[in-house]
Design a protein around this motif. Sequence first.
Motif, PDB file in Angstrom:
ATOM      1  N   UNK A  12       0.811  -1.219   0.000  1.00 23.30           N
ATOM      2  CA  UNK A  12       0.000   0.000   0.000  1.00 23.30           C
ATOM      3  C   UNK A  12       0.842   1.266   0.000  1.00 23.30           C
ATOM      4  N   UNK A  13       0.160   2.388   0.206  1.00 18.24           N
ATOM      5  CA  UNK A  13       0.820   3.700   0.158  1.00 18.24           C
ATOM      6  C   UNK A  13       1.913   3.848   1.211  1.00 18.24           C
ATOM      7  N   UNK A  14       1.653   3.369   2.402  1.00 20.00           N
ATOM      8  CA  UNK A  14       2.650   3.478   3.480  1.00 20.00           C
ATOM      9  C   UNK A  14       3.901   2.682   3.108  1.00 20.00           C
ATOM     10  N   UNK A  15       3.698   1.459   2.611  1.00 22.41           N
ATOM     11  CA  UNK A  15       4.830   0.630   2.208  1.00 22.41           C
ATOM     12  C   UNK A  15       5.651   1.325   1.124  1.00 22.41           C
ATOM     13  N   UNK A  16       4.970   1.826   0.102  1.00 20.14           N
ATOM     14  CA  UNK A  16       5.667   2.473  -1.018  1.00 20.14           C
ATOM     15  C   UNK A  16       6.426   3.726  -0.576  1.00 20.14           C
ATOM     16  N   UNK A  17       5.836   4.489   0.339  1.00 20.33           N
ATOM     17  CA  UNK A  17       6.509   5.694   0.843  1.00 20.33           C
ATOM     18  C   UNK A  17       7.762   5.318   1.636  1.00 20.33           C
ATOM     19  N   UNK A  18       7.648   4.332   2.506  1.00 23.71           N
ATOM     20  CA  UNK A  18       8.805   3.877   3.281  1.00 23.71           C
ATOM     21  C   UNK A  18       9.890   3.312   2.364  1.00 23.71           C
ATOM     22  N   UNK A  19       9.480   2.532   1.375  1.00 20.40           N
ATOM     23  CA  UNK A  19      10.442   1.945   0.444  1.00 20.40           C
ATOM     24  C   UNK A  19      11.209   3.036  -0.288  1.00 20.40           C
ATOM     25  N   UNK A  20      10.492   4.037  -0.796  1.00 16.17           N
ATOM     26  CA  UNK A  20      11.163   5.150  -1.482  1.00 16.17           C
ATOM     27  C   UNK A  20      12.151   5.850  -0.552  1.00 16.17           C
ATOM     28  N   UNK A  21      11.724   6.107   0.674  1.00 20.77           N
ATOM     29  CA  UNK A  21      12.577   6.812   1.640  1.00 20.77           C
ATOM     30  C   UNK A  21      13.840   6.003   1.960  1.00 20.77           C
ATOM     31  N   UNK A  22      13.679   4.716   2.236  1.00 23.31           N
ATOM     32  CA  UNK A  22      14.840   3.889   2.574  1.00 23.31           C
ATOM     33  C   UNK A  22      15.765   3.696   1.375  1.00 23.31           C
ATOM     34  N   UNK A  23      15.212   3.547   0.187  1.00 23.75           N
ATOM     35  CA  UNK A  23      16.059   3.391  -0.995  1.00 23.75           C
ATOM     36  C   UNK A  23      16.842   4.667  -1.275  1.00 23.75           C
ATOM     37  N   UNK A  24      16.193   5.805  -1.097  1.00 24.44           N
ATOM     38  CA  UNK A  24      16.883   7.085  -1.296  1.00 24.44           C
ATOM     39  C   UNK A  24      17.998   7.242  -0.257  1.00 24.44           C
TER      40      UNK A  24
END
Length: 111
Positions: free
Chosen positions: A88-100
Amino acid sequence: MRKAASSEWQTLEQAVPIDLFRAEVTAWAKHLEVSPREIHIRPMKRKWASCSSRGRLTFDTDLLRQPAEFRREVIIHELLHLKVPNHGKVFKALLRAYLESAKTSVLTESK
């Protein structure tokens, strides 16, 4: 994360040793403040990795032959499922943040 052909595939001799890969997963788990119950590495046909609801992470042996950046993405993706079990949105936001953050920290370390 579905498997796709990689143009930067490495030979078995160039593959990351399993113990080094496990150490990489463990280090990212500590950074993400999660604790996988088990970490397995075995051949998988359709996925690079999976995370069970019981905290078991399974990674495809072919992942050991992939470039470091791609391995890191897969590791972070699966470890995040220990915090958020869906895509979901929370997962995708966290993934983007950690990858960055991973890209920034890797660039900083190499200087």
